[in-house]
Design a protein around this motif. Structure first.
Motif, PDB file in Angstrom:
ATOM      1  N   PHE A 146       0.782  -1.040   0.207  1.00  0.00           N
ATOM      2  CA  PHE A 146      -0.133   0.181  -0.243  1.00  0.00           C
ATOM      3  C   PHE A 146       0.791   1.048  -0.133  1.00  0.00           C
ATOM      4  CE2 PHE A 146      -2.335   3.185   2.083  1.00  0.00           C
ATOM      5  CZ  PHE A 146      -3.389   3.775   1.084  1.00  0.00           C
ATOM      6  N   PHE A 147       2.227   1.095   1.066  1.00  0.00           N
ATOM      7  CA  PHE A 147       2.713   2.505   1.290  1.00  0.00           C
ATOM      8  C   PHE A 147       3.613   2.234  -0.114  1.00  0.00           C
ATOM      9  CE2 PHE A 147       1.581   2.479   5.291  1.00  0.00           C
ATOM     10  CZ  PHE A 147       0.604   3.777   5.605  1.00  0.00           C
ATOM     11  N   SER A 148       3.870   1.676  -1.180  1.00  0.00           N
ATOM     12  CA  SER A 148       4.559   1.724  -2.347  1.00  0.00           C
ATOM     13  C   SER A 148       4.354   2.633  -3.108  1.00  0.00           C
ATOM     14  CB  SER A 148       5.776   0.387  -2.295  1.00  0.00           C
ATOM     15  OG  SER A 148       3.971  -0.042  -3.266  1.00  0.00           O
ATOM     16  N   ALA A 149       2.828   2.183  -3.210  1.00  0.00           N
ATOM     17  CA  ALA A 149       2.012   3.586  -4.042  1.00  0.00           C
ATOM     18  C   ALA A 149       0.826   4.151  -3.746  1.00  0.00           C
ATOM     19  CB  ALA A 149       0.418   2.166  -4.384  1.00  0.00           C
ATOM     20  N   HIS A 150       1.952   4.902  -2.524  1.00  0.00           N
ATOM     21  CA  HIS A 150       1.009   5.567  -1.884  1.00  0.00           C
ATOM     22  C   HIS A 150       2.068   6.875  -0.534  1.00  0.00           C
ATOM     23  CE1 HIS A 150      -2.642   3.286  -2.810  1.00  0.00           C
ATOM     24  NE2 HIS A 150      -3.844   4.311  -2.460  1.00  0.00           N
ATOM     25  N   GLU A 151       1.374   7.579  -0.229  1.00  0.00           N
ATOM     26  CA  GLU A 151       2.193   8.263   0.694  1.00  0.00           C
ATOM     27  C   GLU A 151       1.201   9.664   1.415  1.00  0.00           C
ATOM     28  OE1 GLU A 151       5.040  11.461  -0.876  1.00  0.00           O
ATOM     29  OE2 GLU A 151       3.927  11.491  -3.574  1.00  0.00           O
ATOM     30  N   PHE A 152       1.475   9.834   2.387  1.00  0.00           N
ATOM     31  CA  PHE A 152       1.023  10.693   2.919  1.00  0.00           C
ATOM     32  C   PHE A 152       1.871  12.345   2.701  1.00  0.00           C
ATOM     33  CE2 PHE A 152       0.364   7.561   6.562  1.00  0.00           C
ATOM     34  CZ  PHE A 152      -1.086   7.290   6.434  1.00  0.00           C
ATOM     35  N   LEU A 153       0.833  13.645   2.360  1.00  0.00           N
ATOM     36  CA  LEU A 153       1.658  14.787   2.913  1.00  0.00           C
ATOM     37  C   LEU A 153       0.919  15.603   3.974  1.00  0.00           C
ATOM     38  CD1 LEU A 153       0.370  15.952  -1.292  1.00  0.00           C
ATOM     39  CD2 LEU A 153       2.437  14.707  -0.514  1.00  0.00           C
ATOM     40  N   VAL A 154       1.891  15.563   4.529  1.00  0.00           N
ATOM     41  CA  VAL A 154       1.317  16.188   6.156  1.00  0.00           C
ATOM     42  C   VAL A 154       1.575  17.912   6.020  1.00  0.00           C
ATOM     43  CG1 VAL A 154       1.157  14.086   6.631  1.00  0.00           C
ATOM     44  CG2 VAL A 154       3.255  15.427   7.524  1.00  0.00           C
ATOM     45  N   SER A 155       1.310  18.595   7.178  1.00  0.00           N
ATOM     46  CA  SER A 155       1.538  20.127   7.766  1.00  0.00           C
ATOM     47  C   SER A 155       0.649  19.853   8.563  1.00  0.00           C
ATOM     48  CB  SER A 155      -0.041  20.674   6.337  1.00  0.00           C
ATOM     49  OG  SER A 155       0.214  22.248   7.193  1.00  0.00           O
ATOM     50  N   ILE A 156       2.210  20.661   9.825  1.00  0.00           N
ATOM     51  CA  ILE A 156       1.636  20.873  10.838  1.00  0.00           C
ATOM     52  C   ILE A 156       1.852  23.008  11.081  1.00  0.00           C
ATOM     53  CG2 ILE A 156       2.973  20.775  13.126  1.00  0.00           C
ATOM     54  CD1 ILE A 156       4.174  18.263  12.210  1.00  0.00           C
ATOM     55  N   SER A 157       0.815  22.881  11.892  1.00  0.00           N
ATOM     56  CA  SER A 157       0.381  24.371  12.323  1.00  0.00           C
ATOM     57  C   SER A 157       1.066  24.531  13.828  1.00  0.00           C
ATOM     58  CB  SER A 157      -0.083  25.204  11.308  1.00  0.00           C
ATOM     59  OG  SER A 157      -0.191  26.639  11.158  1.00  0.00           O
ATOM     60  N   HIS A 158       1.342  25.907  14.579  1.00  0.00           N
ATOM     61  CA  HIS A 158       0.839  25.577  15.903  1.00  0.00           C
ATOM     62  C   HIS A 158       0.590  27.704  15.751  1.00  0.00           C
ATOM     63  CE1 HIS A 158       5.225  25.942  16.338  1.00  0.00           C
ATOM     64  NE2 HIS A 158       5.452  24.885  16.081  1.00  0.00           N
ATOM     65  N   ASP A 159      -0.445  27.923  16.728  1.00  0.00           N
ATOM     66  CA  ASP A 159      -0.566  29.548  17.072  1.00  0.00           C
ATOM     67  C   ASP A 159      -1.003  29.400  18.472  1.00  0.00           C
ATOM     68  OD1 ASP A 159      -0.760  32.287  17.107  1.00  0.00           O
ATOM     69  OD2 ASP A 159      -3.005  31.925  16.112  1.00  0.00           O
ATOM     70  N   LYS A 160       0.126  29.898  19.329  1.00  0.00           N
ATOM     71  CA  LYS A 160      -0.159  30.395  20.799  1.00  0.00           C
ATOM     72  C   LYS A 160      -0.918  28.859  21.706  1.00  0.00           C
ATOM     73  CE  LYS A 160      -1.682  35.030  20.392  1.00  0.00           C
ATOM     74  NZ  LYS A 160      -2.416  35.969  20.746  1.00  0.00           N
ATOM     75  N   ASP A 161      -1.616  28.850  22.006  1.00  0.00           N
ATOM     76  CA  ASP A 161      -2.023  27.367  22.663  1.00  0.00           C
ATOM     77  C   ASP A 161      -2.850  26.011  21.832  1.00  0.00           C
ATOM     78  OD1 ASP A 161      -1.471  28.680  24.858  1.00  0.00           O
ATOM     79  OD2 ASP A 161      -3.382  28.826  25.877  1.00  0.00           O
ATOM     80  N   TYR A 162      -2.154  26.510  20.400  1.00  0.00           N
ATOM     81  CA  TYR A 162      -2.757  25.067  19.358  1.00  0.00           C
ATOM     82  C   TYR A 162      -1.662  24.769  18.638  1.00  0.00           C
ATOM     83  CZ  TYR A 162      -7.475  25.797  22.313  1.00  0.00           C
ATOM     84  OH  TYR A 162      -7.807  26.494  22.845  1.00  0.00           O
ATOM     85  N   LEU A 163      -2.346  23.403  17.965  1.00  0.00           N
ATOM     86  CA  LEU A 163      -1.368  22.962  17.351  1.00  0.00           C
ATOM     87  C   LEU A 163      -1.965  22.255  16.585  1.00  0.00           C
ATOM     88  CD1 LEU A 163       1.509  21.410  17.632  1.00  0.00           C
ATOM     89  CD2 LEU A 163       0.476  19.246  16.049  1.00  0.00           C
ATOM     90  N   ILE A 164      -2.071  22.136  14.834  1.00  0.00           N
ATOM     91  CA  ILE A 164      -2.841  21.453  14.452  1.00  0.00           C
ATOM     92  C   ILE A 164      -2.776  20.554  12.667  1.00  0.00           C
ATOM     93  CG2 ILE A 164      -2.960  23.462  12.380  1.00  0.00           C
ATOM     94  CD1 ILE A 164      -6.729  22.243  12.182  1.00  0.00           C
ATOM     95  N   ALA A 165      -2.600  19.062  13.185  1.00  0.00           N
ATOM     96  CA  ALA A 165      -1.668  18.609  11.811  1.00  0.00           C
ATOM     97  C   ALA A 165      -3.531  18.154  10.750  1.00  0.00           C
ATOM     98  CB  ALA A 165      -1.542  17.485  12.375  1.00  0.00           C
TER      99      ALA A 165
END
Length: 173
Positions: A146-165
């Motif tokens: 599965f992972f040879s045919a697919h990959e994750f595109l990810v992002s992380i951002s944070h501001d003050k008290d919160y982090l989002i992925a």
């Protein structure tokens, strides 16, 4: 190569998002400080539940070079947690939860966060997973394919008290 052109036409097969309250991880570091010999064992047990050995190695390096009050420690831990949560959600979009290994196996043994030279986060499948964990051999064979045919595109951002992925599971080029 222009990034936009490289990603045109790639099929998204799963999407996941997670938000973390950063003071929660700061409190965890206060309560189970990796700098206090009395709480270090508990800290290590906690990180083993959701961090791959490569991530724990990087964390150890951060602990050596950073002081106790530096926010990078809890931001790093929160980022790992959020990425693992959203990756599980993205995988659940295209795979039955019954076919996935337990979340803790996925988090701590199968997937790990790295980054490229520019600091862009990446989520990788551990190619040694089957060798290290023969108990999950049947999962490993299907996920390696599965992972040879697919990959994750990810992002992380944070501001003050919160982090989002965010994790998008896409077909490889």
């Amino acid at each position: 190569m222009n990034f936009e052109l490289a990603n045109i036409g790639r099929k998204i097969v799963g999407v996941g998002v997670d938000i973390v309250y950063l003071p929660r991880f700061a409190h965890l570091l206060e309560k189970h400080s990796p700098f206090d010999p009395r709480t270090r064992l508990t800290f290590d047990k906690i990180t083993q539940k959701f961090m791959h050995e490569k991530e724990r190695c990087y964390l150890s390096n951060l602990l050596i070079e950073e002081n106790r009050s530096n926010p990078r420690l809890h931001e790093y831990m929160a980022g790992i947690w959020a990425l693992k949560e959203c990756s599980f959600k993205a995988l659940s979009c295209c795979t039955s939860k019954d076919d996935l290994p337990p979340a803790q196996v996925l988090y701590a043994k199968m997937l790990y966060k790295t980054q490229n030279d520019e600091g862009v986060p990446k989520l990788q499948f551990d190619k040694m997973f089957e060798e290290k964990y023969p108990k999950y051999q049947r999962f490993s064979k299907s996920y390696e394919k599965f992972f040879s045919a697919h990959e994750f595109l990810v992002s992380i951002s944070h501001d003050k008290d919160y982090l989002i992925a965010l994790a998008n599971l896409v077909e490889r080029e």
